[in-house]
Design an enzyme around this catalytic site. Structure first.
Site, PDB file in Angstrom:
ATOM      1  N   ILE A 113      -6.844  -4.857   7.250  1.00 57.55           N
ATOM      2  CA  ILE A 113      -6.557  -6.050   6.452  1.00 57.55           C
ATOM      3  C   ILE A 113      -7.159  -5.944   5.047  1.00 57.55           C
ATOM      4  O   ILE A 113      -6.753  -6.644   4.126  1.00 57.55           O
ATOM      5  CB  ILE A 113      -7.079  -7.316   7.194  1.00 57.55           C
ATOM      6  N   ARG A 129      -0.824   9.417  -9.921  1.00 58.15           N
ATOM      7  CA  ARG A 129      -0.834   8.189  -9.113  1.00 58.15           C
ATOM      8  C   ARG A 129      -0.160   7.010  -9.836  1.00 58.15           C
ATOM      9  O   ARG A 129       0.516   6.204  -9.221  1.00 58.15           O
ATOM     10  CB  ARG A 129      -2.280   7.807  -8.776  1.00 58.15           C
ATOM     11  N   ASP A 135       0.829  -1.212   0.000  1.00 55.63           N
ATOM     12  CA  ASP A 135       0.000   0.000   0.000  1.00 55.63           C
ATOM     13  C   ASP A 135       0.864   1.263   0.000  1.00 55.63           C
ATOM     14  O   ASP A 135       1.969   1.254   0.552  1.00 55.63           O
ATOM     15  CB  ASP A 135      -0.897  -0.025   1.254  1.00 55.63           C
ATOM     16  N   ASN A 145     -10.710  -2.599  -6.223  1.00 54.65           N
ATOM     17  CA  ASN A 145      -9.907  -1.691  -7.054  1.00 54.65           C
ATOM     18  C   ASN A 145     -10.547  -1.416  -8.414  1.00 54.65           C
ATOM     19  O   ASN A 145     -10.199  -0.434  -9.085  1.00 54.65           O
ATOM     20  CB  ASN A 145      -8.481  -2.236  -7.264  1.00 54.65           C
TER      21      ASN A 145
END
Ligand code: FPP
Length: 253
Positions: free
Chosen positions: A201, A39, A26, A74
């Site tokens: 998580i 990004r 991450d 995602n």
């Protein structure tokens, strides 16, 4: 590739290397934002970490390395980011093939590959096939994966088998559940690492991490180095894993 002792100053005990390390990679987006970059640039940089950590894990004898590369959630990201991640995956599979072949790395996928575009599927299928004979380390990419998806699929499948008479509901135990999971070919993670300072998580391997050791670091994934990875392993090696029992009677599933 050098030996463990070369770079680790003896910090890692060779006989206690976790067989399975899972990583929630991450912080790519924040890494880019902090530098005023798009990004996607963070994801490109993240691939360099994937390469570094894959090589490092292989070097110290990790048998399974599972990377959370793309969650089912995602898909809800902006179209351009999803498409950049897909292109990145395809080029990574191609560019990293020498790394996989030179180091005996077998590529595996957990998740729903059938939802990917044909060019992504083709690249994945080719990489899976090309590396199928390798046996030093399995690099498991979680792609379009989420734990709730996996558990739902497992339940559907088990219910079908029960209905067809090939599964007796009274005989369902933890080992039977394991057989229905996407991860049935490997042991549960010994160590789960999450970068970027988030303490959650995120729908990753919920069943499988029941007794995993957790390691959280504030470092963003593109900045995560081999040394940091080795430090996480060394930290893991100091833990007393009891699996709900008492010290000295350690036993996993
Ligand atoms: C999380 O960072 C990372 C991802 C959603 C994708 C991970 C992908 C890579 C490291 C590159 C591709 C991987 C392979 C195996 C080819 P984030 O975007 O959620 O970061 P943020 O939380 O800072 O926004």
């Amino acid at each position: 590739m050098s030996s463990v002792g070369d770079t680790l100053d003896g910090a890692i005990v060779p006989g206690k290397v976790p067989a399975h390390v899972a990583i929630i990679m991450d912080g790519n987006g924040r890494w880019a934002q902090q530098r005023g970059l798009p990004r996607q640039q963070g994801h490109w940089e993240g691939v360099k970490s994937v390469r570094r950590i894959t090589e490092a894990a292989c070097r110290i004898g990790v048998r399974y390395l599972t990377l959370y590369a793309f969650s089912t959630e995602n898909w809800g990201r902006p179209k351009e980011e999803v498409s950049a991640l897909m292109s990145l995956l395809v080029s990574c599979l191609h560019d990293e093939m020498p790394l996989f072949m030179d180091n005996g790395i077998r590529l595996r996928v957990i998740g729903q590959p059938d939802v990917f575009l044909p060019e992504v599927r083709t690249a994945l299928d080719a990489a899976l096939e090309q590396t199928a004979g390798n046996s030093r380390m399995d690099l498991v990419l979680a792609l379009s994966y989420s734990s709730r998806w996996e558990l739902t699929e497992a339940m559907r499948s088990a219910a079908r088998d029960a209905k067809a008479g090939s599964l007796d509901p009274e005989h369902i135990d933890a080992s039977v559940v394991n057989r229905y999971l996407a991860t049935s070919f490997m042991p549960d993670p010994d160590l789960l690492i999450r970068t970027s300072g988030e303490y959650r998580i995120s729908n990753f391997l919920l069943w499988q991490i029941a007794y995993s050791e957790l390691f959280f670091t504030p470092v963003l994934w593109p900045d995560f180095t081999e040394e940091m990875f080795y430090a996480a392993i060394a930290d893991y090696q100091k833990r007393d894993r009891r699996f709900g029992k008492v010290s000295g009677s350690n036993q996993s599933k």
